[in-house]
Design a protein around this motif. Structure first.
Motif, PDB file in Angstrom:
ATOM      1  N   SER A 318       0.799  -1.250   0.039  1.00  0.00           N
ATOM      2  CA  SER A 318       0.029  -0.069  -0.050  1.00  0.00           C
ATOM      3  C   SER A 318       0.731   1.350   0.088  1.00  0.00           C
ATOM      4  O   SER A 318       0.202   2.503   0.023  1.00  0.00           O
ATOM      5  N   ILE A 319       1.945   1.044   0.286  1.00  0.00           N
ATOM      6  CA  ILE A 319       3.040   2.422   0.065  1.00  0.00           C
ATOM      7  C   ILE A 319       4.167   2.294  -0.804  1.00  0.00           C
ATOM      8  O   ILE A 319       5.176   2.877  -0.841  1.00  0.00           O
ATOM      9  N   GLY A 320       4.049   1.127  -1.975  1.00  0.00           N
ATOM     10  CA  GLY A 320       4.650   1.254  -2.934  1.00  0.00           C
ATOM     11  C   GLY A 320       5.885   0.156  -3.088  1.00  0.00           C
ATOM     12  O   GLY A 320       6.675  -0.077  -4.153  1.00  0.00           O
ATOM     13  N   LEU A 321       5.847  -0.702  -1.942  1.00  0.00           N
ATOM     14  CA  LEU A 321       6.623  -1.818  -2.065  1.00  0.00           C
ATOM     15  C   LEU A 321       5.964  -3.173  -2.166  1.00  0.00           C
ATOM     16  O   LEU A 321       5.580  -3.916  -1.203  1.00  0.00           O
ATOM     17  N   ASP A 322       5.553  -3.426  -3.477  1.00  0.00           N
ATOM     18  CA  ASP A 322       4.863  -4.812  -3.676  1.00  0.00           C
ATOM     19  C   ASP A 322       5.704  -5.967  -3.643  1.00  0.00           C
ATOM     20  O   ASP A 322       6.712  -6.055  -3.180  1.00  0.00           O
ATOM     21  N   ARG A 323       4.778  -7.097  -3.725  1.00  0.00           N
ATOM     22  CA  ARG A 323       5.556  -8.537  -3.265  1.00  0.00           C
ATOM     23  C   ARG A 323       6.881  -8.739  -3.980  1.00  0.00           C
ATOM     24  O   ARG A 323       7.704  -9.400  -3.759  1.00  0.00           O
ATOM     25  N   SER A 324       6.724  -8.235  -5.117  1.00  0.00           N
ATOM     26  CA  SER A 324       7.991  -8.556  -6.201  1.00  0.00           C
ATOM     27  C   SER A 324       9.336  -7.770  -5.701  1.00  0.00           C
ATOM     28  O   SER A 324      10.218  -8.245  -6.021  1.00  0.00           O
ATOM     29  N   THR A 325       9.045  -6.877  -4.625  1.00  0.00           N
ATOM     30  CA  THR A 325      10.382  -6.159  -4.384  1.00  0.00           C
ATOM     31  C   THR A 325      10.690  -6.713  -2.871  1.00  0.00           C
ATOM     32  O   THR A 325      11.927  -6.228  -2.372  1.00  0.00           O
ATOM     33  N   LEU A 326      10.239  -7.794  -2.302  1.00  0.00           N
ATOM     34  CA  LEU A 326      10.486  -8.285  -1.049  1.00  0.00           C
ATOM     35  C   LEU A 326      10.488  -9.882  -1.084  1.00  0.00           C
ATOM     36  O   LEU A 326      10.129 -10.378  -2.128  1.00  0.00           O
ATOM     37  N   ASP A 327      11.368 -10.383  -0.318  1.00  0.00           N
ATOM     38  CA  ASP A 327      11.452 -11.656   0.025  1.00  0.00           C
ATOM     39  C   ASP A 327      11.097 -12.182   1.501  1.00  0.00           C
ATOM     40  O   ASP A 327      11.255 -11.239   2.417  1.00  0.00           O
ATOM     41  N   LEU A 328      10.521 -13.059   1.626  1.00  0.00           N
ATOM     42  CA  LEU A 328      10.531 -13.581   3.250  1.00  0.00           C
ATOM     43  C   LEU A 328      11.425 -14.508   3.513  1.00  0.00           C
ATOM     44  O   LEU A 328      11.738 -15.793   2.870  1.00  0.00           O
ATOM     45  N   TYR A 329      12.137 -14.300   4.564  1.00  0.00           N
ATOM     46  CA  TYR A 329      13.118 -15.329   5.063  1.00  0.00           C
ATOM     47  C   TYR A 329      12.693 -16.065   6.318  1.00  0.00           C
ATOM     48  O   TYR A 329      12.574 -15.515   7.424  1.00  0.00           O
ATOM     49  N   TRP A 330      12.401 -17.387   6.249  1.00  0.00           N
ATOM     50  CA  TRP A 330      11.922 -17.979   7.643  1.00  0.00           C
ATOM     51  C   TRP A 330      13.323 -18.550   8.388  1.00  0.00           C
ATOM     52  O   TRP A 330      13.897 -19.453   7.628  1.00  0.00           O
ATOM     53  N   GLN A 331      13.399 -18.038   9.269  1.00  0.00           N
ATOM     54  CA  GLN A 331      14.484 -18.402  10.153  1.00  0.00           C
ATOM     55  C   GLN A 331      14.647 -19.930  10.543  1.00  0.00           C
ATOM     56  O   GLN A 331      13.620 -20.559  10.725  1.00  0.00           O
ATOM     57  N   LYS A 332      15.768 -20.517  10.240  1.00  0.00           N
ATOM     58  CA  LYS A 332      16.212 -21.962  10.685  1.00  0.00           C
ATOM     59  C   LYS A 332      15.949 -22.102  12.039  1.00  0.00           C
ATOM     60  O   LYS A 332      16.159 -21.213  12.731  1.00  0.00           O
ATOM     61  N   PRO A 333      15.735 -23.302  12.498  1.00  0.00           N
ATOM     62  CA  PRO A 333      15.463 -23.653  14.147  1.00  0.00           C
ATOM     63  C   PRO A 333      16.660 -23.228  14.768  1.00  0.00           C
ATOM     64  O   PRO A 333      16.750 -22.569  15.751  1.00  0.00           O
ATOM     65  N   GLU A 334      18.118 -23.536  14.188  1.00  0.00           N
ATOM     66  CA  GLU A 334      19.219 -23.310  14.817  1.00  0.00           C
ATOM     67  C   GLU A 334      19.366 -21.427  14.856  1.00  0.00           C
ATOM     68  O   GLU A 334      20.287 -20.900  15.562  1.00  0.00           O
ATOM     69  N   GLU A 335      18.889 -20.717  14.018  1.00  0.00           N
ATOM     70  CA  GLU A 335      18.980 -19.285  14.069  1.00  0.00           C
ATOM     71  C   GLU A 335      17.664 -18.550  15.028  1.00  0.00           C
ATOM     72  O   GLU A 335      18.156 -17.473  15.249  1.00  0.00           O
ATOM     73  N   LEU A 336      16.926 -19.336  15.386  1.00  0.00           N
ATOM     74  CA  LEU A 336      15.817 -18.542  16.360  1.00  0.00           C
ATOM     75  C   LEU A 336      16.444 -18.188  17.611  1.00  0.00           C
ATOM     76  O   LEU A 336      17.273 -18.945  18.094  1.00  0.00           O
ATOM     77  N   ALA A 337      15.781 -17.255  18.048  1.00  0.00           N
ATOM     78  CA  ALA A 337      16.098 -16.658  19.544  1.00  0.00           C
ATOM     79  C   ALA A 337      15.601 -17.873  20.453  1.00  0.00           C
ATOM     80  O   ALA A 337      14.554 -18.696  19.924  1.00  0.00           O
ATOM     81  N   HIS A 338      16.113 -18.221  21.370  1.00  0.00           N
ATOM     82  CA  HIS A 338      15.614 -19.463  22.322  1.00  0.00           C
ATOM     83  C   HIS A 338      14.429 -19.320  22.612  1.00  0.00           C
ATOM     84  O   HIS A 338      13.718 -20.731  22.695  1.00  0.00           O
ATOM     85  N   TYR A 339      13.557 -18.302  22.695  1.00  0.00           N
ATOM     86  CA  TYR A 339      12.277 -18.192  23.160  1.00  0.00           C
ATOM     87  C   TYR A 339      11.249 -18.413  22.053  1.00  0.00           C
ATOM     88  O   TYR A 339      10.043 -18.616  22.095  1.00  0.00           O
ATOM     89  N   ALA A 340      11.858 -18.213  20.875  1.00  0.00           N
ATOM     90  CA  ALA A 340      11.012 -17.685  19.544  1.00  0.00           C
ATOM     91  C   ALA A 340      10.472 -19.380  18.956  1.00  0.00           C
ATOM     92  O   ALA A 340      11.384 -20.270  18.897  1.00  0.00           O
ATOM     93  N   LYS A 341       9.264 -19.329  18.609  1.00  0.00           N
ATOM     94  CA  LYS A 341       8.705 -20.521  17.947  1.00  0.00           C
ATOM     95  C   LYS A 341       8.729 -20.596  16.551  1.00  0.00           C
ATOM     96  O   LYS A 341       8.873 -21.468  15.769  1.00  0.00           O
ATOM     97  N   ALA A 342       8.720 -19.233  16.056  1.00  0.00           N
ATOM     98  CA  ALA A 342       9.068 -19.103  14.423  1.00  0.00           C
ATOM     99  C   ALA A 342       9.243 -17.232  14.436  1.00  0.00           C
ATOM    100  O   ALA A 342       8.775 -16.512  15.030  1.00  0.00           O
ATOM    101  N   THR A 343      10.034 -17.025  13.316  1.00  0.00           N
ATOM    102  CA  THR A 343      10.495 -15.888  13.005  1.00  0.00           C
ATOM    103  C   THR A 343      10.560 -15.715  11.438  1.00  0.00           C
ATOM    104  O   THR A 343      11.251 -16.537  10.728  1.00  0.00           O
TER     105      THR A 343
END
Length: 539
Positions: A318-343
């Protein structure tokens, strides 16, 4: 997520930085005194752009929703907050120093090197009868002349008072993929050691250990500390959120990539509190139909987490950064903070590489449980429907304002070759900001500044539009040059007052020329229709 190494030379980024200074978007802080690394000031256009981004984020969450309220907390808080959050014990980066230049690097961002390492146990200067006992080593790439390593070593010993060193105990060793050497000069690096990123200060007139405090390194902890108070006064029920925009401070060792990594920055954070999965699963279905994609009573953390990922992507579009300009990176289990279930990290493709704009984390009940433990105050929520108490879990979308502003500037920057009416070609620099967040919405131009009747009418139109949007009035120079100046500023619309506006052609009386920035198309619009038309395009 570790960041990619940026190119040493990036022409597009250099042009963007130059434009930011030239047009008044971003300046080096304290520049007249040589600047201070990691701190930036926003000029007239940058301040408007940044404010527009923050205002729209705030409006989207607090005015367009019933389940999010706002908070504006202090920058300095009780130091026990940072003990509870873990910042005083774990908020550090492993750092190494170059033995030659003393430059400091994050150990996990050193580019691995391979080649021949030259070691010396010391050096002596016979003329001065002086010996330096510092051990030193330098690395040269395979196939490079060994004299380069000795040149680096000579510089090291000369800095330590041995002007003409003769080396002692030289030996070599082949190394593969080592991170113990400075990629810039081959010098040995120190062993990694932790470096706390929080800025320390003192509250009160006495600088004692009892008065130590910290500039907050994030805005989230204030939300957790005020959770129960906000819950009570806002009359909210779970699930609900608390959002905040504010300054944060991190003592980054190596600020870089313009404003991307700075020591002072702003965050836009939402802490959205949800029921634990076992409680949510027992929730009764809604009594009225719920639209597809809307939150459901029995949603667990996975559904809420995905919901906020989707919501944030829609907001960026809605502010000009559509999906084609962005990537989603799902952090791997070993990269997560100890309390995080997903990031999930939302990445934007900057000229210097894909980097994080926002992280969306499922943090469980860690934060509220920690503050309950350290403060001794209950953080439990009594659920009237479930007839039980529990500590809420949280989904956290956390975005950097300065990073987002930089992304919008990079996305907006365009160079185009255009041809005028006389067939002359030139390069047009245009900032194609979405009208919703553009610093200035419309430029108002009398065709000629030496015709008082045109100027009076232009000022009248400027004053007509000012209550509704940011207007820039310009009567200096040729009209084409004025258009170009506003193109560089990213102004989406231009209004020109000419003799037809005054009735030279009776059928065009009280009309103006409306120019659209991106297409450069011009149309005649009635003055009475101008404000409603522009408002429909910029909201």
């Amino acid at each position: 997520m570790s960041e990619q190494q940026e190119p040493k030379v990036n022409e597009r980024m250099e042009k963007i930085v130059s434009l930011c200074k030239r047009r008044g978007f971003i300046f080096q802080s304290s520049e007249i005194y040589g600047g201070i690394n990691g701190f930036w000031d926003y000029g007239p256009l940058g301040a408007e752009l940044k404010r527009n981004v923050k205002d729209y984020w705030w409006r989207t969450l607090t005015q367009y929703r019933d389940d999010v309220v706002g908070l504006d907390a202090s920058i300095i808080m009780h130091p026990r907050i940072w003990e509870a959050s873990g910042h005083t014990s774990t908020f550090s980066d492993p750092m190494v120093d170059c033995l030659l230049t003393k430059k400091r690097f994050r150990a996990d961002q050193i580019e691995a090197q391979s080649g021949t390492a030259y070691f010396w146990t010391g050096a002596t200067d016979a003329a001065a009868d002086k010996t330096c006992n510092d051990a030193f080593s330098a690395l040269i790439e395979t196939g490079k002349h060994p004299e380069y390593a000795r040149k680096v070593a000579r510089q090291f010993y000369q800095q330590r008072g041995v002007p003409n060193p003769a080396f002692l105990g030289e030996r070599t060793e082949e190394v593969i993929n080592s991170t113990r050497y400075n990629p810039d000069n081959g010098s040995l690096l120190t062993e990694p050691r932790p470096f706390n990123l929080m800025f320390k200060t003192y509250v009160g007139p006495v600088e004692s250990q009892d008065n130590v405090a910290y500039l907050r390194p994030e805005t989230a902890q204030a939300i957790f500390a005020q959770y129960k108070t906000v819950l009570e006064v806002s009359r909210q029920k779970l699930p609900f959120g608390i959002c905040q925009i504010g300054k944060a401070f991190r003592n980054e060792i190596n600020p870089r990539n313009f404003t991307f990594r700075s020591r002072e920055f702003e965050q836009m954070e939402l802490e959205f509190f949800i029921k634990p999965d076992e409680i949510a699963a027992k929730s009764a279905p809604a009594t009225s139909p719920i639209a597809e994609g809307e939150p459901q009573p029995a949603w667990g953390w996975k559904e809420w987490h995905q919901y906020w990922v989707d919501q944030r992507l829609k907001w960026y579009a809605s502010i000009g950064l559509d999906r084609s300009t962005l990537d989603l990176y799902w952090q791997k289990p070993e990269e997560l903070a100890h309390y995080a279930k997903a990031t999930v990290d939302i990445l934007y493709h900057f000229p210097f590489g894909a980097q994080e704009l926002e992280g969306i984390a499922a943090r469980g009940d860690f934060d509220l449980s920690q503050h309950q433990k350290f403060s001794g105050k209950p953080m439990e929520y009594f659920d009237e429907e479930a007839k039980t108490k529990y500590v809420a879990h949280v989904i956290e979308p956390s975005a950097g304002v300065d990073r987002l502003v930089l992304a919008l500037i990079c996305q907006a920057y365009n160079e185009e070759t255009v041809t005028d009416d006389k067939g002359k070609t030139e390069t047009r620099v245009v900032m194609k900001f979405h009208p919703r967040i553009a610093p200035v919405k419309v430029g108002v131009f009398p065709l000629l500044k030496n015709r008082p009747e045109l100027v009076r009418k232009a000022i009248e139109i400027r004053d007509l539009l000012r209550p509704h949007m940011t207007v820039f009035y310009d009567e200096s120079g040729a009209i084409g040059r004025r258009y170009r100046r506003q193109d560089e500023a990213g102004t989406p619309f231009g209004v020109t007052i000419d003799f037809d506006t005054l009735g030279e052609k009776p059928e065009l009386l009280d009309t103006v020329t409306l120019r659209e920035r991106d297409s450069m198309q011009q149309t005649r619009v009635k003055i009475a229709d101008l404000a409603p038309l522009l408002l429909s395009k910029i909201r």
